[in-house]
Enzyme design. Structure first.
Site, short mmCIF file in Angstrom:
data_model
loop_
_atom_site.label_atom_id
_atom_site.label_comp_id
_atom_site.label_asym_id
_atom_site.label_seq_id
_atom_site.Cartn_x
_atom_site.Cartn_y
_atom_site.Cartn_z
N LYS A 141 -2.54 4.88 14.40
CA LYS A 141 -3.99 4.69 14.32
C LYS A 141 -4.73 5.95 14.78
CE LYS A 141 -3.95 0.43 12.82
NZ LYS A 141 -4.53 0.04 11.53
N VAL A 201 0.83 -1.21 0.00
CA VAL A 201 0.00 0.00 0.00
C VAL A 201 0.87 1.26 0.00
CG1 VAL A 201 -2.02 -1.05 1.10
CG2 VAL A 201 -0.20 -0.08 2.54
N TYR A 221 2.46 2.13 16.71
CA TYR A 221 1.15 1.60 16.29
C TYR A 221 -0.02 2.51 16.72
CZ TYR A 221 -2.62 -1.76 15.54
OH TYR A 221 -3.78 -2.37 15.12
N1 NAD Z 1 -6.24 -8.22 15.12
C1 NAD Z 1 -6.43 -7.25 15.99
O1 NAD Z 1 -6.48 -7.50 17.20
C2 NAD Z 1 -6.60 -5.84 15.55
C3 NAD Z 1 -7.06 -4.92 16.48
C4 NAD Z 1 -7.21 -3.60 16.10
C5 NAD Z 1 -6.92 -3.21 14.80
N2 NAD Z 1 -6.47 -4.13 13.91
C6 NAD Z 1 -6.18 -3.66 12.55
O2 NAD Z 1 -6.84 -4.49 11.62
C7 NAD Z 1 -6.10 -4.51 10.40
C8 NAD Z 1 -5.88 -5.96 9.99
O3 NAD Z 1 -5.01 -6.55 10.95
P1 NAD Z 1 -4.99 -8.12 11.24
O4 NAD Z 1 -5.18 -8.30 12.67
O5 NAD Z 1 -5.87 -8.82 10.28
O6 NAD Z 1 -3.44 -8.40 10.94
P2 NAD Z 1 -2.79 -9.43 9.93
O7 NAD Z 1 -1.33 -9.28 10.13
O8 NAD Z 1 -3.42 -10.77 10.03
O9 NAD Z 1 -3.20 -8.82 8.50
C9 NAD Z 1 -2.64 -7.67 7.99
C10 NAD Z 1 -2.44 -7.88 6.49
O10 NAD Z 1 -1.88 -6.68 5.96
C11 NAD Z 1 -0.88 -7.07 5.03
N3 NAD Z 1 0.10 -5.99 4.91
C12 NAD Z 1 1.03 -5.61 5.82
N4 NAD Z 1 1.76 -4.60 5.31
C13 NAD Z 1 1.27 -4.35 4.07
C14 NAD Z 1 1.61 -3.44 3.06
N5 NAD Z 1 2.62 -2.56 3.19
N6 NAD Z 1 0.88 -3.44 1.92
C15 NAD Z 1 -0.13 -4.32 1.74
N7 NAD Z 1 -0.48 -5.23 2.66
C16 NAD Z 1 0.22 -5.24 3.80
C17 NAD Z 1 -0.25 -8.31 5.63
O11 NAD Z 1 0.44 -9.06 4.64
C18 NAD Z 1 -1.48 -9.02 6.16
O12 NAD Z 1 -2.06 -9.88 5.21
C19 NAD Z 1 -4.80 -3.77 10.68
O13 NAD Z 1 -4.90 -2.45 10.17
C20 NAD Z 1 -4.72 -3.75 12.17
O14 NAD Z 1 -3.97 -2.66 12.64
C21 NAD Z 1 -6.31 -5.43 14.25
#
Ligand code: NAD
Length: 271
Positions: free
Chosen positions: A154, A62, A150
């Site tokens: 956010k 991205v 982080y």
């Molecule tokens: N899981 C949680 O507890 C949680 C809580 C709050 C927020 N989030 C947010 O939800 C979103 C998804 O997180 P998740 O938990 O599924 O994590 P995850 O690591 O399972 O998925 C994140 C995905 O983003 C991809 N990614 C990372 N850097 C990238 C880049 N530069 N370009 C394109 N793709 C890229 C990774 O390959 C991965 O597939 C994130 O933005 C995270 O901050 C997650």
């Protein structure tokens, strides 16, 4: 319910795993005719999900403007853009390398801007409305320990969402955020592999359980639907009440709960 013309074109960044994958699968299940594109830096994950869903797979970052532009030139203006790509680099601030700091801001904040701007620009040029939903975090609203850039990334994203919502509302483009809480999935899954930590965290959630990827997908899908058609610039917290629970969970003497005064006890005390 879809917004705009049907079938919708849906772009999901970070759709190769975790929450993004669950979101892409939700769109595919609810709207079998939707055209879906998965953009993920993890090409293998993106390919796995895209093959399952009959979706387009874009392996790329991205943060790479040229790659994002090329992907959207190819896919066309997305009716829905879900920005779920995100990373975290753990470590105490005192030990945090500036490169790790920059990397997180680059993906979570700048990368989301690059994708959202590319999507909105194409919608504006085509004279079409659309919906953008970014994944923020409760960590952008309350500081956590040792999560480096982080939380700040956010928090910044939360404001960026509101700014994009204001700038693009005249074009019929809604921009919102979903802030997941303690989610048993995606990047947090390793935290909950420890049974003790899992139980202790679960006990802190007023709704009594950890969140799931499906809980997050529900909120994202709704915000991207016509049912949320008058909502823009909002951050929907999906956390079972945990962010707001500090005052409610402080120990209190019985007198604060009004025991023996009104004949009722409850959580009506003013702390
Ligand atoms: N899981 C949680 O507890 C949680 C809580 C709050 C927020 N989030 C947010 O939800 C979103 C998804 O997180 P998740 O938990 O599924 O994590 P995850 O690591 O399972 O998925 C994140 C995905 O983003 C991809 N990614 C990372 N850097 C990238 C880049 N530069 N370009 C394109 N793709 C890229 C990774 O390959 C991965 O597939 C994130 O933005 C995270 O901050 C997650």
């Amino acid at each position: 319910m879809s917004e705009g013309h049907a079938p919708r074109a849906v772009l999901v960044t970070g759709g190769g795993s975790g929450l993004g994958e669950a979101i892409a699968r939700r769109f595919a299940a609810e709207e079998p005719t939707a055209r879906i594109a998965i953009l993920d830096a993890n090409g293998e994950g993106a390919q796995r999900v895209a093959s399952d869903l009959g979706a387009r797979c874009v392996a790329g970052s991205v943060t790479d403007e040229a790659a994002v532009d090329a992907a959207l030139d190819d896919f066309g203006p997305p009716d829905v853009t879900v920005c779920a790509a995100g990373i975290v680099r753990f470590g105490p601030l005192l030990d945090l390398d500036a490169n790790a700091w920059r990397e997180v801001l680059d993906v979570n904040l700048t990368g989301t801007f690059i994708v959202a701007r590319a999507a909105a620009g194409r919608l504006v040029a085509a004279g079409r409305p659309g919906s953008i939903v970014a994944l923020t975090s409760i960590n952008g609203r309350a500081p956590g320990l040792h999560a480096g850039a982080y939380g700040p990334s956010k928090a910044g994203l939360g404001l960026l969402v509101r700014q994009m919502a204001q700038e693009w509302a005249p074009h019929g483009i809604r921009v919102n955020a979903v802030a997941p809480g303690l989610i048993d999935g995606g990047m947090s899954a390793p935290i909950y592999a420890d049974a003790k930590i899992r139980a202790a965290r679960e006990a802190r959630v007023p709704l009594g359980r950890l969140g799931t990827a499906a809980d997050v997908a529900d909120a994202v899908y709704w915000l991207a639907s016509a049912n949320a058609g008058y909502i823009t610039g909002q951050e929907l917290v999906v956390d079972g009440g945990v962010t707001d629970s500090v005052m409610a969970t402080l120990p209190r003497p019985a007198v604060v709960d009004g025991v023996g005064q009104s004949g009722q006890s409850g959580r009506s005390g003013q702390d």
